[in-house]
Design an enzyme around this catalytic site. Sequence first.
Site, PDB file in Angstrom:
ATOM      1  N   ARG A  37      47.598  22.844  17.309  1.00  0.00           N
ATOM      2  CA  ARG A  37      47.272  24.250  17.590  1.00  0.00           C
ATOM      3  C   ARG A  37      48.307  25.210  17.002  1.00  0.00           C
ATOM      4  O   ARG A  37      48.635  26.228  17.595  1.00  0.00           O
ATOM      5  CB  ARG A  37      47.107  24.480  19.095  1.00  0.00           C
ATOM      6  CG  ARG A  37      45.650  24.822  19.431  1.00  0.00           C
ATOM      7  CD  ARG A  37      45.435  25.160  20.885  1.00  0.00           C
ATOM      8  NE  ARG A  37      45.109  23.988  21.666  1.00  0.00           N
ATOM      9  CZ  ARG A  37      45.518  23.771  22.910  1.00  0.00           C
ATOM     10  NH1 ARG A  37      46.280  24.634  23.532  1.00  0.00           N
ATOM     11  NH2 ARG A  37      45.159  22.687  23.538  1.00  0.00           N
ATOM     12  N   ARG A  41      46.670  31.385  19.338  1.00  0.00           N
ATOM     13  CA  ARG A  41      46.812  32.717  19.940  1.00  0.00           C
ATOM     14  C   ARG A  41      48.252  33.140  20.182  1.00  0.00           C
ATOM     15  O   ARG A  41      48.521  34.282  20.495  1.00  0.00           O
ATOM     16  CB  ARG A  41      46.051  32.754  21.276  1.00  0.00           C
ATOM     17  CG  ARG A  41      44.547  32.791  21.097  1.00  0.00           C
ATOM     18  CD  ARG A  41      43.829  32.670  22.434  1.00  0.00           C
ATOM     19  NE  ARG A  41      43.972  31.337  22.999  1.00  0.00           N
ATOM     20  CZ  ARG A  41      43.554  30.989  24.219  1.00  0.00           C
ATOM     21  NH1 ARG A  41      42.993  31.905  25.005  1.00  0.00           N
ATOM     22  NH2 ARG A  41      43.700  29.757  24.657  1.00  0.00           N
ATOM     23  N   ARG A  50      41.332  37.375  14.837  1.00  0.00           N
ATOM     24  CA  ARG A  50      40.237  36.882  15.667  1.00  0.00           C
ATOM     25  C   ARG A  50      39.555  37.971  16.495  1.00  0.00           C
ATOM     26  O   ARG A  50      38.449  37.786  16.984  1.00  0.00           O
ATOM     27  CB  ARG A  50      40.793  35.808  16.635  1.00  0.00           C
ATOM     28  CG  ARG A  50      40.918  34.420  16.061  1.00  0.00           C
ATOM     29  CD  ARG A  50      39.688  33.569  16.269  1.00  0.00           C
ATOM     30  NE  ARG A  50      39.314  33.453  17.675  1.00  0.00           N
ATOM     31  CZ  ARG A  50      38.323  34.102  18.232  1.00  0.00           C
ATOM     32  NH1 ARG A  50      37.597  34.934  17.520  1.00  0.00           N
ATOM     33  NH2 ARG A  50      38.038  33.943  19.507  1.00  0.00           N
ATOM     34  N   ASP A  86      37.048  23.627  15.449  1.00  0.00           N
ATOM     35  CA  ASP A  86      36.987  23.221  16.851  1.00  0.00           C
ATOM     36  C   ASP A  86      36.279  21.882  16.935  1.00  0.00           C
ATOM     37  O   ASP A  86      35.388  21.613  16.135  1.00  0.00           O
ATOM     38  CB  ASP A  86      36.224  24.267  17.671  1.00  0.00           C
ATOM     39  CG  ASP A  86      36.430  24.061  19.160  1.00  0.00           C
ATOM     40  OD1 ASP A  86      35.631  23.312  19.765  1.00  0.00           O
ATOM     41  OD2 ASP A  86      37.396  24.598  19.721  1.00  0.00           O
ATOM     42  N   TYR A 164      32.481  16.588  27.240  1.00  0.00           N
ATOM     43  CA  TYR A 164      32.161  18.027  27.173  1.00  0.00           C
ATOM     44  C   TYR A 164      30.652  18.262  27.267  1.00  0.00           C
ATOM     45  O   TYR A 164      30.195  19.193  27.926  1.00  0.00           O
ATOM     46  CB  TYR A 164      32.660  18.630  25.855  1.00  0.00           C
ATOM     47  CG  TYR A 164      34.084  19.117  25.885  1.00  0.00           C
ATOM     48  CD1 TYR A 164      34.456  20.208  26.670  1.00  0.00           C
ATOM     49  CD2 TYR A 164      35.064  18.515  25.098  1.00  0.00           C
ATOM     50  CE1 TYR A 164      35.758  20.671  26.680  1.00  0.00           C
ATOM     51  CE2 TYR A 164      36.376  18.972  25.097  1.00  0.00           C
ATOM     52  CZ  TYR A 164      36.718  20.056  25.898  1.00  0.00           C
ATOM     53  OH  TYR A 164      38.003  20.511  25.909  1.00  0.00           O
TER      54      TYR A 164
END
Length: 367
Positions: A37, A41, A50, A86, A164
């Site tokens: 990652r 962010r 983004r 992703d 998921y």
Amino acid sequence: TCSLLRSPKGFPKLKNDTFLRAARGEETEYTPVWCMRQAGRYLPEFRETRASQDFFATCQSPKLCCELTLQPLRRFPLDAAIIFSDILVVPQALGMEVVLVPGKGPTFTEPLKEVEDLLKLRQKVDVTAELGYVFQAITLTRHSLEGKVPLIGFSGAPWTLMSYMIEGGGSTTMAKAKSWLYRHPEASHRLLRLLADVVIDYLVGQVAAGAQALQLFESHAGHLGPELFQDFALPYIRDIAQAVKSKLKEEALPLVPMIIFAKDAHYALRDLAHAGYEVVGLDWTIRPQEARAQIGKHVTLQGNLDPCALYAPKEKIGELVKKMLESFGTQRYIANLGHGLYPDMNPEHVGAFVEAVHAHSHHINKH
């Protein structure tokens, strides 16, 4: 620099192959480092890029993926880039709808509830048609990197994707997904097989597009115990490595190093060491010496600094890195965190981590 869409041919010459050498077990001058990652962010420029876009729309824009992948490399002397994407693009390719809900994370509008729901999934996936945008992003980024460092492609592993798809999002217990393993073992294997087949084609397609290494994320391994892992995760992890390699050979594509990262699966390290991957990624819950003892000398290790260590003062980060390097040894080793960077981390501390790996490993190698 992420302008023209270019072809997966005539890529710029690679200038820094330290990460690839370490992955293949060759000698390196220093220990290479990258962060899971690293495009994230915690970088203000990431948040800015983004801001205007829906998350999955961003994933589907090769230009934006390229820009986000390059951002951390403009700041830090990382030894590898990892394509911004992703793991949930694979369930999307199977026809499931996933949306990013603010404050909640990725959410499936209609998770799999009953075995009959498997019939709603695409049984044959043309990865180029469904996931071609990832391939375009890889090709574009590989050109835009100008040979600075290698580019890593990745996918989620079947069990993690299945969990998921049944949970419909994140979960602390994975009870819905695990109940399938106990109640519907045959259907679970059908779903895992379908996922594995897509993942294999997807990873081969990433190499064809220009990826120079591949990482498989079994992020939810920790929810399985040794037996469930043995039955429902490991066979597919093994199969993916084997099938990807044989398809790369068949298609005369480069045999790139592959990394398996099964979070919290320290009970399975011996099996993972023999699963066909050049590199085994480690989370922070295992001692380096123990991991090395279980995995042996023929596989490269990657990891495993606790991501929360980056909240420490910079000097302390340096000490922790030094200790980690001394424990793992500087060879057959790729420094990384034991999980991804968190959104509230200070970029300067990420820089301190990267620089400490380079400085201490150079020093240890000299002496």
